[in-house]
Design an enzyme around this catalytic site. Structure first.
Site: not given
Ligand code: AMP
Length: 583
Positions: A8, A70, A147, A170
């Site tokens: 992850d 990211k 994810e 999420d």
């Protein structure tokens, strides 16, 4: 035995997991933690630290550290740290390399293959950049998975005999995803996905930082530019305050000096949970839209969902929970640690790829999270209007998928068509994201309406291939989309791999000492002058022992430093012993 690891790769934290003994299992890093902060730092001597030590360094020397990169994946933006320039995939590759080394230490052998997770809303460029980061870290990326799909896999793996509908919400550090899933007799079917790629826990921290700065008469952007050290330290303070709202009504934020130091008599600003809710109200509102969209696309009402599941560290915030509770009229579930559930799911996906017997009764299907299509023109009376978007693959279509459509030339004797490929939901291409182009030439001249076939193929990694052909001549044109500005030739990739291989990591065996050193350097300014001297002396002895490399003497000095810290009432989260690894 060589394992495929699940990773992850998060905005704020990353983690690595492996499937063994019939279970997904988290891997601990050199500090004994399962979470590795996605922060890269360069020490004075040029060696690189990743994770907790880099996070310490970020407070005192933000110019030597990079984080939240990211958010730059798939863009052309580079990051400069300690006078060197890195791309986002390069920085991500350093995090991946660190996780890979941890996995190798835990598993006792080489690790060369991985499944890496990305936000469902990551577009083609961002997915390719992630794959590229894996390659730069020496990993063969077996699969890129979404994810929320990974989170769903963790729940599905443990509840595979159920017959129910789940919604996974999420909210991570930088992205927000919603996924609706049906489980039935071991089959996990993702029905719909929606989200926003620039909404996460870090935005809530930013709001808090901006609020405090406003009270001090400063704007966030100006302060970041003029007093970066103050802002870096204030962000840490605000992160702490944000977490405190889980249990407290009131949080105190200490205001650092311009040089980033936190003095004992630092100014203190009180922020109430209510005030925080007010300044982050607009962010909370933005959560509602993707939830509604995922439900509508699936033709499901909130009351038809059996379980509402929270994933991602930022769903711990009471304001987020309250919003979800209000939308679904029930308490959301958080059976697995929201920080860990995606990494565990990546390991389940790795087991599915490796045909592990423990998952042979499980089947998983995923969807394409957005619509993909091309630009077309429309004819109104005698006028041609271009800029329209014609979808070829609709959002929430089960993947892998391959769809073909036919298009005609617009004018007489037209022999070329430049296909403009887009992703998005808007009727006009200008509001969608351009993914690339494909030129089709050699169309036989004739009246308008000469046909070409256009095929879109979207694979399990979420990567798109476009093919066009001329039925009359059979000529084919293929492109796996690459954004030209970001495209690297094979030679360039090889050069980048070499360049990164030359980046020297601080030795893994000693990294926990480096972290302790950076921690003490960070907090020393907060220690009252009377006590500071003892700490200073012990720290110098520790530094000298580290430089001398005498391990025996060193262990005693380290212990001494920990004792001094504890006598000053300073909490330090030291290395946690790992349980014996079973191979
Ligand atoms: P992730 O990308 O899933 O690791 O999410 C990290 C985000 O969760 C960061 O923005 C953290 O600030 C946030 N987070 C973690 N724990 C808490 C907490 N207890 N309260 C509020 N936010 C949290």
């Amino acid at each position: 035995m060589e394992y495929v690891v699940g990773i992850d790769l998060g905005t704020t934290n990353s983690l690595c997991a492996v499937f063994r003994n019939g279970q997904p299992e988290l891997i601990r890093n050199a500090h004994g933690d399962v979470l590795t902060p996605s922060v890269v730092g360069i020490l004075q001597d040029g060696q690189v630290v990743v994770g907790a030590p880099a996070k310490e360094l970020r407070v005192t020397s933000p110019d030597r550290c990079a984080s939240a990169f990211k958010r730059l994946m798939g863009t052309n933006r580079n990051v400069s740290l300690a006078g060197k320039t890195f791309s986002a995939p390069e920085l991500s590759s350093l995090v991946l390399r660190s996780l890979r080394e941890d996995a190798e230490a835990a598993l006792g052998g080489p690790v060369t293959e991985a499944v890496i997770t990305v936000p469902a809303y990551f577009n083609d460029f961002q997915r390719k950049a992630t794959k590229h980061a894996g390659e730069l870290a020496g990993l063969k990326v077996r699969r890129i998975i979404n994810e929320p799909t990974a989170a769903a896999l963790t729940y599905g793996f443990h509840d595979r005999d159920a017959d129910k509908k789940l919604i996974i919400i999420d909210l991570g550090g930088g992205t927000f995803d919603v996924t609706l899933m049906q489980i039935f007799e071991g089959t996990l079917e993702i029905i719909s996905t929606a989200g926003e790629s620039f909404l996460g826990g870090e935005d809530f921290t930013d709001r808090l930082v901006a609020t405090v700065l406003k009270q001090l008469g400063m704007a966030l952007e100006t302060a970041e530019h003029k007093t970066p050290l103050l802002v870096a330290r204030l962000r840490e303070e605000c992160e702490r305050a944000k977490r405190a709202f889980l249990t407290e009504e009131l949080a105190v934020v200490r205001v650092p000096e311009e040089n980033g130091e936190l003095r004992e008599d630092a100014k203190r600003i009180k922020v109430s949970r209510e005030a925080f809710a007010k300044v982050s109200g607009e962010l909370v509102e933005r959560l509602r839209k993707p939830i509604g969209k995922a439900l509508r696309d699936a033709g499901t009402g909130p009351d038809e969902v059996d379980d509402v599941i929270l994933v991602g560290g930022a769903t711990r915030m009471p304001i987020v929970r309250e919003t979800v509770r209000e939308l679904f009229g029930r308490e959301p579930l958080c059976t697995f640690n929201p920080d860990e559930v995606v990494g565990l799911g990546a390991a389940v996906q790795a087991a599915l790829i490796a045909d592990d017997a423990a998952v042979d009764d499980m089947v998983m299907t995923d969807v394409c999270p957005f619509t993909l299509g091309i630009e077309t023109a429309k004819q109104f009376a005698h006028q041609t209007m271009d800029g329209y978007y014609t979808p070829i693959i609709h959002r929430n279509t089960t993947i892998p998928v391959s769809r073909e459509e036919f298009f005609g030339t617009m004018t007489a004797s037209q022999t070329e068509i430049l296909l403009q490929i887009y992703q998005g939901e808007s009727r006009r291409v200008k509001d969608n994201l351009k993914l690339g182009e494909l030129k089709v030439t050699g169309i036989p001249a004739g009246p308008p309406g000469q046909q070409i076939g256009v095929r879109f193929t979207y694979d399990l990694n979420g990567i798109l291939e476009v093919e066009a052909y001329i039925p009359e001549t059979g000529r084919r044109f293929v492109t796996v989309l690459t954004n030209h500005a970001r495209h690297m030739s094979e030679a360039e990739v090889a050069a980048a791999v070499e360049r990164l291989r030359a980046v020297k990591f601080y030795p893994r065996d000693d990294v926990k000492n480096q972290r302790l050193l950076l921690f003490v350097e960070r907090i020393i300014g907060e220690v009252p002058p009377m006590e500071r001297q003892t700490l200073e002396e012990t720290l110098t002895a520790f530094e000298a022992a580290m430089a001398a490399g005498d391990r025996e003497q060193f262990a005693a000095v380290r212990q001494g430093l920990l004792v001094v810290l504890s006598s000053l009432g300073i909490e330090y989260d030291d290395y946690r012993e790992q349980p014996d690894a079973e191979n």
